[in-house]
Motif scaffolding. Structure first.
Motif, PDB file in Angstrom:
ATOM      1  N   TRP A  39       0.843  -1.202   0.000  1.00 30.85           N
ATOM      2  CA  TRP A  39       0.000   0.000   0.000  1.00 30.85           C
ATOM      3  C   TRP A  39       0.873   1.245   0.000  1.00 30.85           C
ATOM      4  O   TRP A  39       1.923   1.282   0.635  1.00 30.85           O
ATOM      5  CB  TRP A  39      -0.871   0.069   1.247  1.00 30.85           C
ATOM      6  CG  TRP A  39      -2.037  -0.853   1.277  1.00 30.85           C
ATOM      7  CD1 TRP A  39      -2.395  -1.787   0.357  1.00 30.85           C
ATOM      8  CD2 TRP A  39      -3.002  -0.938   2.319  1.00 30.85           C
ATOM      9  NE1 TRP A  39      -3.511  -2.452   0.757  1.00 30.85           N
ATOM     10  CE2 TRP A  39      -3.915  -1.944   1.969  1.00 30.85           C
ATOM     11  CE3 TRP A  39      -3.182  -0.273   3.520  1.00 30.85           C
ATOM     12  CZ2 TRP A  39      -4.994  -2.296   2.759  1.00 30.85           C
ATOM     13  CZ3 TRP A  39      -4.263  -0.617   4.315  1.00 30.85           C
ATOM     14  CH2 TRP A  39      -5.160  -1.617   3.932  1.00 30.85           C
ATOM     15  N   HIS A  47      -8.468   3.155   2.506  1.00 28.26           N
ATOM     16  CA  HIS A  47      -8.893   2.012   3.324  1.00 28.26           C
ATOM     17  C   HIS A  47      -9.576   2.507   4.599  1.00 28.26           C
ATOM     18  O   HIS A  47     -10.674   2.061   4.939  1.00 28.26           O
ATOM     19  CB  HIS A  47      -7.693   1.128   3.673  1.00 28.26           C
ATOM     20  CG  HIS A  47      -7.968   0.156   4.775  1.00 28.26           C
ATOM     21  ND1 HIS A  47      -8.706  -0.996   4.580  1.00 28.26           N
ATOM     22  CD2 HIS A  47      -7.625   0.192   6.092  1.00 28.26           C
ATOM     23  CE1 HIS A  47      -8.803  -1.637   5.735  1.00 28.26           C
ATOM     24  NE2 HIS A  47      -8.155  -0.940   6.666  1.00 28.26           N
ATOM     25  N   VAL A  72     -13.261  -1.229   1.138  1.00 29.59           N
ATOM     26  CA  VAL A  72     -12.223  -1.323   2.159  1.00 29.59           C
ATOM     27  C   VAL A  72     -11.082  -2.222   1.689  1.00 29.59           C
ATOM     28  O   VAL A  72      -9.929  -2.017   2.050  1.00 29.59           O
ATOM     29  CB  VAL A  72     -12.823  -1.870   3.471  1.00 29.59           C
ATOM     30  CG1 VAL A  72     -11.787  -2.030   4.545  1.00 29.59           C
ATOM     31  CG2 VAL A  72     -13.961  -0.978   3.948  1.00 29.59           C
ATOM     32  N   ARG A  73     -11.402  -3.213   0.876  1.00 32.68           N
ATOM     33  CA  ARG A  73     -10.428  -4.233   0.489  1.00 32.68           C
ATOM     34  C   ARG A  73      -9.744  -3.977  -0.847  1.00 32.68           C
ATOM     35  O   ARG A  73      -8.562  -4.216  -0.979  1.00 32.68           O
ATOM     36  CB  ARG A  73     -11.112  -5.602   0.433  1.00 32.68           C
ATOM     37  CG  ARG A  73     -11.794  -5.997   1.712  1.00 32.68           C
ATOM     38  CD  ARG A  73     -10.828  -6.614   2.662  1.00 32.68           C
ATOM     39  NE  ARG A  73     -11.528  -6.924   3.903  1.00 32.68           N
ATOM     40  CZ  ARG A  73     -11.018  -6.723   5.094  1.00 32.68           C
ATOM     41  NH1 ARG A  73      -9.832  -6.233   5.232  1.00 32.68           N
ATOM     42  NH2 ARG A  73     -11.698  -7.021   6.168  1.00 32.68           N
ATOM     43  N   LEU A  75      -8.125  -1.733  -3.109  1.00 31.65           N
ATOM     44  CA  LEU A  75      -7.527  -0.400  -3.122  1.00 31.65           C
ATOM     45  C   LEU A  75      -6.695  -0.157  -4.373  1.00 31.65           C
ATOM     46  O   LEU A  75      -6.018   0.862  -4.478  1.00 31.65           O
ATOM     47  CB  LEU A  75      -6.668  -0.226  -1.869  1.00 31.65           C
ATOM     48  CG  LEU A  75      -7.432  -0.439  -0.563  1.00 31.65           C
ATOM     49  CD1 LEU A  75      -6.475  -0.502   0.602  1.00 31.65           C
ATOM     50  CD2 LEU A  75      -8.477   0.632  -0.372  1.00 31.65           C
TER      51      LEU A  75
END
Length: 146
Positions: A39, A47, A72-73, A75
């Motif tokens: 990330w 997120h 949320v998952r 990205l």
């Protein structure tokens, strides 16, 4: 944050989001987040903001099952945005979540990943306060802040 009450957890969601936002102001949001492999800072922030909105939806609608958590998952599409838009989006999501949690109260019946006696908005207020402070630390590591 151990030992905080429901209202304090709700408040900490906003406080910790504001502290995170001040930590990253002017930072290069493309930097990798060492504590979240794969990330960058954009993705970490998306997120967290997505998690705030996901929980807000659960509590507001009194969901009996978990809604999709794709925001949320997944990205992968969040690698670059206008920092001012992202900043406002984070602030808005934290405030909406705190307001919705307060309006529902700690005992409202909503889906959680825990048994009913341990779940509800009280679980989500505590969980999201902790999630926010942990990701604040992740962001600070990424930008080299204390």
């Amino acid at each position: 944050m151990t030992g905080l009450g429901y209202d304090q957890h709700c408040a900490e969601i906003v406080v910790q989001t504001d502290l995170l936002r001040s930590c990253i102001k002017g930072a290069d949001l493309t930097v990798p987040v060492p504590s979240c492999p794969g990330w960058n800072l954009w993705q970490l922030l998306r997120h967290l903001g997505g998690a705030h909105r996901w929980v807000e939806l659960i509590v507001r609608t009194r969901a009996t099952q978990p809604p999709s958590d794709e925001q949320v998952r997944d990205l992968s599409r969040y690698t670059d945005q206008d920092p001012a838009v992202l900043d406002a989006w984070l602030a808005e999501g934290a405030a909406q979540l705190a307001d919705t949690l307060r309006a529902a109260g700690p005992e409202a019946e909503v889906w959680t990943p825990l048994p009913a006696a341990e779940g509800g908005p009280a679980f989500f207020a505590r969980r999201m306060a902790h999630e926010t402070v942990i990701h604040r630390a992740d962001a600070a590591l990424a930008v080299g802040a204390e």
